[in-house]
Design a protein around this motif. Structure first.
Motif, PDB file in Angstrom:
ATOM      1  N   ALA A 198     -19.636  -2.777  15.352  1.00 18.01           N
ATOM      2  CA  ALA A 198     -19.007  -1.896  14.369  1.00 18.01           C
ATOM      3  C   ALA A 198     -17.735  -2.511  13.808  1.00 18.01           C
ATOM      4  O   ALA A 198     -17.017  -1.861  13.056  1.00 18.01           O
ATOM      5  N   ALA A 199     -17.454  -3.782  14.159  1.00 19.22           N
ATOM      6  CA  ALA A 199     -16.196  -4.399  13.737  1.00 19.22           C
ATOM      7  C   ALA A 199     -16.084  -4.468  12.222  1.00 19.22           C
ATOM      8  O   ALA A 199     -14.996  -4.256  11.656  1.00 19.22           O
ATOM      9  N   HIS A 200     -17.204  -4.742  11.547  1.00 27.48           N
ATOM     10  CA  HIS A 200     -17.145  -4.867  10.083  1.00 27.48           C
ATOM     11  C   HIS A 200     -16.856  -3.521   9.421  1.00 27.48           C
ATOM     12  O   HIS A 200     -16.190  -3.467   8.397  1.00 27.48           O
ATOM     13  N   TRP A 201     -17.336  -2.439  10.032  1.00 23.60           N
ATOM     14  CA  TRP A 201     -17.026  -1.114   9.498  1.00 23.60           C
ATOM     15  C   TRP A 201     -15.560  -0.766   9.730  1.00 23.60           C
ATOM     16  O   TRP A 201     -14.884  -0.213   8.853  1.00 23.60           O
TER      17      TRP A 201
ATOM     18  N   LEU B 207     -13.564  -2.554   7.145  1.00 17.61           N
ATOM     19  CA  LEU B 207     -13.648  -1.929   5.824  1.00 17.61           C
ATOM     20  C   LEU B 207     -12.785  -0.678   5.750  1.00 17.61           C
ATOM     21  O   LEU B 207     -12.030  -0.489   4.783  1.00 17.61           O
ATOM     22  N   PHE B 208     -12.873   0.177   6.766  1.00 18.08           N
ATOM     23  CA  PHE B 208     -12.045   1.388   6.761  1.00 18.08           C
ATOM     24  C   PHE B 208     -10.565   1.042   6.820  1.00 18.08           C
ATOM     25  O   PHE B 208      -9.731   1.735   6.226  1.00 18.08           O
ATOM     26  N   ALA B 209     -10.236  -0.045   7.523  1.00 16.58           N
ATOM     27  CA  ALA B 209      -8.834  -0.473   7.578  1.00 16.58           C
ATOM     28  C   ALA B 209      -8.349  -0.892   6.197  1.00 16.58           C
ATOM     29  O   ALA B 209      -7.222  -0.565   5.793  1.00 16.58           O
ATOM     30  N   VAL B 210      -9.198  -1.593   5.453  1.00  8.79           N
ATOM     31  CA  VAL B 210      -8.833  -1.997   4.092  1.00  8.79           C
ATOM     32  C   VAL B 210      -8.590  -0.770   3.211  1.00  8.79           C
ATOM     33  O   VAL B 210      -7.608  -0.707   2.468  1.00  8.79           O
TER      34      VAL B 210
ATOM     35  N   TRP C 251      -4.688   2.828   0.498  1.00 11.97           N
ATOM     36  CA  TRP C 251      -4.091   4.142   0.246  1.00 11.97           C
ATOM     37  C   TRP C 251      -2.655   4.200   0.759  1.00 11.97           C
ATOM     38  O   TRP C 251      -1.773   4.804   0.121  1.00 11.97           O
ATOM     39  N   GLY C 252      -2.398   3.566   1.910  1.00 10.17           N
ATOM     40  CA  GLY C 252      -1.036   3.539   2.432  1.00 10.17           C
ATOM     41  C   GLY C 252      -0.085   2.808   1.501  1.00 10.17           C
ATOM     42  O   GLY C 252       1.052   3.254   1.278  1.00 10.17           O
ATOM     43  N   ALA C 253      -0.542   1.686   0.947  1.00  9.33           N
ATOM     44  CA  ALA C 253       0.296   0.941   0.010  1.00  9.33           C
ATOM     45  C   ALA C 253       0.549   1.752  -1.250  1.00  9.33           C
ATOM     46  O   ALA C 253       1.666   1.768  -1.784  1.00  9.33           O
ATOM     47  N   LEU C 254      -0.490   2.458  -1.742  1.00  9.72           N
ATOM     48  CA  LEU C 254      -0.304   3.298  -2.926  1.00  9.72           C
ATOM     49  C   LEU C 254       0.677   4.437  -2.649  1.00  9.72           C
ATOM     50  O   LEU C 254       1.490   4.800  -3.502  1.00  9.72           O
ATOM     51  N   TYR C 255       0.596   4.998  -1.432  1.00  5.41           N
ATOM     52  CA  TYR C 255       1.533   6.058  -1.069  1.00  5.41           C
ATOM     53  C   TYR C 255       2.969   5.524  -1.060  1.00  5.41           C
ATOM     54  O   TYR C 255       3.900   6.176  -1.545  1.00  5.41           O
ATOM     55  N   ALA C 256       3.123   4.316  -0.518  1.00  4.01           N
ATOM     56  CA  ALA C 256       4.460   3.726  -0.468  1.00  4.01           C
ATOM     57  C   ALA C 256       4.998   3.420  -1.863  1.00  4.01           C
ATOM     58  O   ALA C 256       6.206   3.480  -2.104  1.00  4.01           O
ATOM     59  N   MET C 257       4.075   3.111  -2.790  1.00  3.88           N
ATOM     60  CA  MET C 257       4.481   2.780  -4.154  1.00  3.88           C
ATOM     61  C   MET C 257       4.593   4.000  -5.052  1.00  3.88           C
ATOM     62  O   MET C 257       5.107   3.896  -6.172  1.00  3.88           O
ATOM     63  N   ALA C 258       4.080   5.148  -4.591  1.00  4.34           N
ATOM     64  CA  ALA C 258       4.061   6.346  -5.435  1.00  4.34           C
ATOM     65  C   ALA C 258       5.475   6.731  -5.831  1.00  4.34           C
ATOM     66  O   ALA C 258       6.421   6.599  -5.066  1.00  4.34           O
ATOM     67  N   LEU C 259       5.592   7.257  -7.033  1.00  6.44           N
ATOM     68  CA  LEU C 259       6.900   7.555  -7.591  1.00  6.44           C
ATOM     69  C   LEU C 259       7.235   9.028  -7.432  1.00  6.44           C
ATOM     70  O   LEU C 259       6.501   9.883  -7.918  1.00  6.44           O
ATOM     71  N   PRO C 260       8.329   9.342  -6.732  1.00  8.06           N
ATOM     72  CA  PRO C 260       8.714  10.749  -6.596  1.00  8.06           C
ATOM     73  C   PRO C 260       9.101  11.356  -7.931  1.00  8.06           C
ATOM     74  O   PRO C 260       9.574  10.663  -8.832  1.00  8.06           O
ATOM     75  N   GLU C 261       8.930  12.655  -8.051  1.00 13.27           N
ATOM     76  CA  GLU C 261       9.208  13.347  -9.306  1.00 13.27           C
ATOM     77  C   GLU C 261      10.675  13.207  -9.709  1.00 13.27           C
ATOM     78  O   GLU C 261      11.002  13.136 -10.892  1.00 13.27           O
TER      79      GLU C 261
END
Length: 244
Positions: free
Chosen positions: A3-6, A9-12, A17-27
């Motif tokens: 299951a290592a390849h799965w 993939l889930f880690a990617v 999503w974590g990187a996008l959250y960190a880059m998200a711009l607060p209102e």
């Protein structure tokens, strides 16, 4: 079969999503830019009219594509994994081919955002500044929902077993390229609605991802495509009416 390849993939997907959250711009920061003008955010640097700015925005679109599109292909990945006899090697090549197509899309989307920013049609945040642009993108995405090309691409995404068996001899990487191409055919117009909903708007990205995942499901997805098209066309008409 490991299951290592799965897990990889889930880690990617989670890392994207974590990187996008960190880059998200607060209102608050968006509000500050509205007070001080576009130069305020340009000075802080997100999208700047230079090569570095283009590379940053390309990286952002790559993260968006990985975070939003990889989940929509999970059923197809699972189908190929079940068919493959050398899971880890073939699986990595399949996902690599798939993401290669979306890398190409990311370059194109970044170029489009750069051009729109230079024309003052989107902000440095990637949000549309033009009601006409927003209405046009909504109308384009809505109309595309009814096209034969959209239906043909969706039919392949909804039947991954038949899709892979038809091209099995071409190998994992080329099957990944094919899968990426048909997924691009399904979702490019919806992805470009990021300029309407906000390129760095996590709520929009999450909602769009759910819609694209559901639309590719064999049974439920068939009830989504055309109503979604009607809703997008209605939203476009509402905005266009506001122009008058």
């Amino acid at each position: 079969m490991g299951a290592a390849h799965w897990l990889a993939l889930f880690a990617v997907i989670l890392l994207a999503w974590g990187a996008l959250y960190a880059m998200a711009l607060p209102e608050e920061l968006r509000a500050t830019s509205r007070v001080y003008g576009a130069e305020f955010w340009a000075a802080l640097c997100t999208l700047t009219p230079d090569a570095a700015g283009f590379l940053r925005i390309t990286a952002m679109w790559m993260l968006m594509s990985a975070a939003m599109m990889a989940p929509t292909a999970l059923p197809a990945f699972a189908t190929y994994d079940d068919l493959s006899h050398s899971a880890e090697t073939d699986f990595a090549a399949l996902v690599g081919g798939y993401l290669t197509i979306w890398l190409g899309f990311s370059l194109g989307a970044a170029g489009l955002q750069f051009a729109l920013y230079q024309s003052n049609l989107v902000s440095a945040f990637g949000d549309s500044r033009s009601t006409a642009l927003s209405a046009m993108l909504l109308a384009m995405a809505g109309a595309y929902q009814f096209t034969p090309l959209k239906e043909a691409c969706l039919s392949k995404c909804r039947q991954p077993l038949s899709f892979f068996m038809a091209h099995w001899e071409e190998g994992a990487f080329r099957n990944g390229l094919r899968l990426g191409a048909v997924c691009l055919g399904c979702c490019w117009a919806l992805m470009l609605l990021g300029f309407v909903g906000g390129v760095m708007n996590l709520a929009f990205m999450g909602l769009a991802t759910i819609i694209m995942v559901v639309e590719k499901l064999p049974d439920l997805g068939r009830w989504i495509t055309k109503p979604l098209g009607l809703a997008l066309l209605a939203a476009s008409a509402w905005l266009a009416f506001g122009l008058g």
